[in-house]
Design a protein around this motif. Sequence first.
Motif, PDB file in Angstrom:
ATOM      1  N   THR A  76      59.144  78.399   9.543  1.00  0.00           N
ATOM      2  CA  THR A  76      59.674  78.975   8.236  1.00  0.00           C
ATOM      3  C   THR A  76      60.385  77.604   7.801  1.00  0.00           C
ATOM      4  N   ASN A  78      63.615  77.772   5.358  1.00  0.00           N
ATOM      5  CA  ASN A  78      64.478  78.914   4.645  1.00  0.00           C
ATOM      6  C   ASN A  78      65.766  78.043   4.285  1.00  0.00           C
ATOM      7  N   TYR A 155      63.259  84.703   0.157  1.00  0.00           N
ATOM      8  CA  TYR A 155      63.049  84.545   1.816  1.00  0.00           C
ATOM      9  C   TYR A 155      61.372  84.191   2.093  1.00  0.00           C
ATOM     10  N   PRO A 157      59.004  84.552   4.712  1.00  0.00           N
ATOM     11  CA  PRO A 157      58.865  85.310   6.296  1.00  0.00           C
ATOM     12  C   PRO A 157      57.888  84.354   7.103  1.00  0.00           C
ATOM     13  N   ALA A 167      54.972  93.983   6.096  1.00  0.00           N
ATOM     14  CA  ALA A 167      56.192  93.590   6.478  1.00  0.00           C
ATOM     15  C   ALA A 167      57.173  94.318   5.464  1.00  0.00           C
ATOM     16  N   TYR A 169      61.644  93.817   5.094  1.00  0.00           N
ATOM     17  CA  TYR A 169      62.937  93.280   5.339  1.00  0.00           C
ATOM     18  C   TYR A 169      63.944  94.063   5.885  1.00  0.00           C
ATOM     19  N   GLU A 191      65.256  86.416  12.480  1.00  0.00           N
ATOM     20  CA  GLU A 191      65.515  84.893  12.182  1.00  0.00           C
ATOM     21  C   GLU A 191      67.097  84.891  11.771  1.00  0.00           C
ATOM     22  N   SER A 264      65.405  90.488   9.593  1.00  0.00           N
ATOM     23  CA  SER A 264      64.311  90.696  10.204  1.00  0.00           C
ATOM     24  C   SER A 264      63.213  91.332   9.433  1.00  0.00           C
ATOM     25  N   THR A 265      61.948  91.007   9.963  1.00  0.00           N
ATOM     26  CA  THR A 265      60.882  91.113   9.294  1.00  0.00           C
ATOM     27  C   THR A 265      60.063  92.260  10.056  1.00  0.00           C
TER      28      THR A 265
END
Length: 268
Positions: A76, A78, A155, A157, A167, A169, A191, A264-265
């Motif tokens: 990712t 981010n 964000y 993911p 998903a 979050y 993450e 977190s996902t």
Amino acid sequence: MDHKQVLSLLLLAAVWLPPCGGTPERDGGGWASGSEVGLQEEGPCSIDVLDAVSLTHRQFIERYAYTRPVILTGITDNTKFRLLCSKTNLLGSFGDRSTRLSTANTHSYKKVDVPFREYVDVLLKPQSADALGSDTLYFFGDNNFTEWSPLFDQYQPPPYGLPGTTAAYSFGVAGPGSGVPFHWHGPGFSEVLYGRKRWFLYPPDQEPHFHPNRTTLSWLQETYPVLPPEEAPLECTIRPGEVLFFPDRWWHATLNLDTSVFMSTFLG
């Protein structure tokens, strides 16, 4: 100006401002005070760490999705989201918003609502090893997605999903020495945006020895050093730019080595 407009201006800054010394990414987002002393011991890493370009989605499904954890780098970008998560930006946008805290024990029984600024100014501090999980309030999950959606919408993911799942979050901010003791749930990704988070994991059929109301820090200091080799966990410390995947029903505990901001996902 409401918090949505503030976030829009901050996002424009993330796009147009060039990197320079003292930017949030380089100074820990302002989360680490000059007096803060993080936990220096990152421990060994016994989990596969792979660059995302070397692992296709199909390979991820075949090798890891249902069998073992993996840490992915470069999966990712981010950078913009990380800027929005600096201390100044989060307090400016959400300081007056109510935040739901949970106790840092295995079952997270107690819930307390406080303004986000009060959590940061009063409760966000280094964790003592002798503190009980039931006496430790921790901001992770229970997010108000209506109020926080302008942030969460930025964000990115991890692109690797699991068939038949969606998903969800779970965002958090926590001080050094804090964390959640061993527990399990469905699969997901974690993450770190700022700070470092140390992970300990066991497969579903290998329940670790732990007390559900003792913190991960106390487990690390008291139980971890005397574990026989066959009872050692899989473990690693993740940093910004790294994403850890944990499979379904794997036991895991976390320990924040610094003041950390993380997402977190969960896949369910």
